[in-house]
Each structure stands twice: as C-alpha cells, then as structure tokens.
Write an enzyme that holds these catalytic residues in place. Structure first.
Site, PDB file in Angstrom:
ATOM      1  N   HIS A   1     -15.802  46.945 -25.107  1.00 30.70           N
ATOM      2  CA  HIS A   1     -16.220  48.354 -25.098  1.00 30.70           C
ATOM      3  C   HIS A   1     -17.652  48.476 -25.626  1.00 30.70           C
ATOM      4  CE1 HIS A   1     -12.678  50.566 -23.872  1.00 30.70           C
ATOM      5  NE2 HIS A   1     -11.904  50.037 -24.811  1.00 30.70           N
TER       6      HIS A   1
ATOM      7  N   HIS B   1     -11.221  42.669 -26.210  1.00 27.87           N
ATOM      8  CA  HIS B   1     -11.182  43.964 -25.534  1.00 27.87           C
ATOM      9  C   HIS B   1     -12.055  44.992 -26.264  1.00 27.87           C
ATOM     10  CE1 HIS B   1      -9.355  47.428 -23.403  1.00 27.87           C
ATOM     11  NE2 HIS B   1      -9.512  48.035 -24.572  1.00 27.87           N
ATOM     12  N   GLU B   2     -11.936  45.069 -27.582  1.00 25.60           N
ATOM     13  CA  GLU B   2     -12.718  46.051 -28.354  1.00 25.60           C
ATOM     14  C   GLU B   2     -14.207  45.721 -28.306  1.00 25.60           C
ATOM     15  OE1 GLU B   2     -11.546  48.875 -29.321  1.00 25.60           O
ATOM     16  OE2 GLU B   2      -9.588  48.245 -28.593  1.00 25.60           O
TER      17      GLU B   2
ATOM     18  N   GLU C   1     -11.401  51.699 -19.819  1.00 23.50           N
ATOM     19  CA  GLU C   1     -10.367  50.801 -20.331  1.00 23.50           C
ATOM     20  C   GLU C   1     -10.201  49.582 -19.414  1.00 23.50           C
ATOM     21  OE1 GLU C   1      -8.808  50.534 -23.098  1.00 23.50           O
ATOM     22  OE2 GLU C   1      -9.760  52.304 -23.915  1.00 23.50           O
TER      23      GLU C   1
END
Ligand SMILES: [Zn+2]
Length: 267
Positions: free
Chosen positions: A142, A138-139, A200
C-alpha cells in the site's frame, strides 16, 4: 459563471494530465496531486506520537518482536533493491521502521514512508514467518503504491472541482494540509485509511511479489487469507477483516496472481 466553470474544468484536466505517477510492478497510472514529502512528514510525526502514546505498548525483547523486525527488514531490502533496479530509488525516500505492538486488535499497517506496526492480535492468524510476511508485504505494498497519496489526490480533485478556480488556487496548500491532517491525525489521533477494493487487489499483487523477492513462498499467502476467512466464519470480525474483506473472491484472485509472483521467488 458557465465560462468560469469551463475554465475550472480545463485547468483541472491540465493539472490531472500533468500530475500522474506510475505504480511500480503493476504499471498503473494514478492521480498525483498531493506531494509525497508532505504526507510522509505528517505520517512520521503521527507514527512517533503513536509509539510514544501511553495507550501504546511496544513489545521488545521477545522472539515475535524480533521476527517482525527481521521480516520487515528482509522485505524492505528486497523492495529497495527492486526500486533501485527500476531507477526509482530516489523517488522513495523511505525511512523504514517495524514495531510489534501489544493489542488484542487483529491489525497491521504501514504508513507512507515505511512506518510499520503489527499488533499482537494478528499473530494467531499470521501463525508463522511466511504468514507474517504475507501481511507485512501487503501493508508495505500500500505504501509503495502510494495509495494514501492517491486517495488524498482524488479527494483534493473533488474538493477543488467544487470551487471556482481563484479560490482553489489560493487555498491549495491549506486544502492539502487539511487532507493530510485528516488522514494521519494530529495530537495522537490515528485514523488509518480504508482503501478501495481495487487498491486492495493491487496491494495483494505487489505484496505477493515483495514477499517472494524477500525469500518467502507466495503460495503461503493463501493459507493466511483462509485463516482470516475462517475467523469470519466463526462469527468474530477482526479489525483487519473490516478493511480487508477476505472472501472466496479475494482468495481466488490471489491464487491467480501466484504464478507471476513465483517468478520473483528467491529460495
Ligand atoms: Zn490492504
């Protein structure tokens, strides 16, 4: 005055049309007015300062530290392979680094350019390798989706929009440098960006695909977010939750994204 304003609006519109990039996997077009090189350079300096700060304790030689590096390298290899297959490799000049840091904060992040930190405080929630891959995927998403660049571009457009054209053009570099400095700090100050809800969701989408490509079952993401949600229910609010609302809606959205991510799953 009215005429100048109209010219400014036209120039901004032209700059906007000429300055868009496409997010890998999601295919969304995003505003791209700030150079990635500039952001990555600053992020690299900020990351080094963070690791070297007396308040930062980087963990080495433990199985958890090895796991952070192992999961990170697996996801990075999968992402690099995917970008190369899409002819995007040269657009991503990432210099990956993965570090586990001693901290009771429940947090993890990835700076532009692939500089990752996982805090020991989040390990009880990641619980296992697939949970860790969920957070790191997920990070990393980004960073691959260039959400920081997009946020700075939007701020830049707003600031330029508030000025007349002549001033804006003359001060462009200073203005961009200011935005980059604000985001990644100078002198050891590290202020991580808070992303929009739509960013997100996009990071969830890309993150599931990236963890699947790296060999982790994307279905394990649901269990991780449920553990985060139960932390909130237990009335403790971890850092990660303040920037990553973990509610029924998010978990529901993630469940809907899993079938697509499963197509990338390599067992
Ligand atoms: Zn996020």
């Amino acid at each position: 005055m009215k005429k100048i304003f109209r010219y400014t609006a036209l120039a901004l519109l032209a700059a906007t049309l000429a300055s868009c990039s496409t997010v890998p996997v999601s295919g969304r077009r995003q505003l791209s007015l700030v150079s990635d090189d500039q952001i990555q350079q600053q992020a690299s300096v900020a990351y080094k300062e963070f690791l070297n700060a007396s308040s930062t304790k980087v963990i080495t030689g433990t199985s958890s530290a090895a796991q952070v590096k192992n999961v990170g390298n697996k996801i990075a290899a999968a992402v690099n392979q995917y970008l190369a297959s899409q002819g995007l490799a040269q657009q991503y000049n990432f210099n990956w680094e993965f570090n586990l840091v001693e901290s009771s904060d429940v947090n993890a992040w990835c700076m532009p350019g692939g500089k990752v930190a996982v805090y020991t405080g989040i390990l009880p929630f990641t619980a296992n390798e697939a949970g860790l891959a969920t957070v790191m995927g997920h990070e990393i998403a980004h960073a691959i989706a260039r959400h920081s660049m997009e946020q700075m571009s939007n701020q830049y457009a707003v600031q330029v929009g508030a000025q007349v054209l002549g001033v804006a053009t003359a001060g462009k570099n200073t203005l961009i440098q200011g935005l980059v400095n604000n985001a990644y700090g100078i002198g050891g100050q590290l202020a991580m960006l808070k992303y929009s809800r739509s960013n997100e969701s996009e990071a969830d989408q890309l993150g599931l695909v990236f963890m699947a490509m790296a060999g982790y079952n994307p279905e394990s993401a649901v269990a991780f977010w449920e553990r985060m949600a139960s932390a909130k229910a237990a009335n403790s609010t971890p850092e990660f939750l303040s920037t990553h609302p973990s509610d029924a809606r998010r978990i529901n959205d993630i469940q809907k994204l899993i079938p697509k991510a499963m197509q990338y799953y390599k067992k």
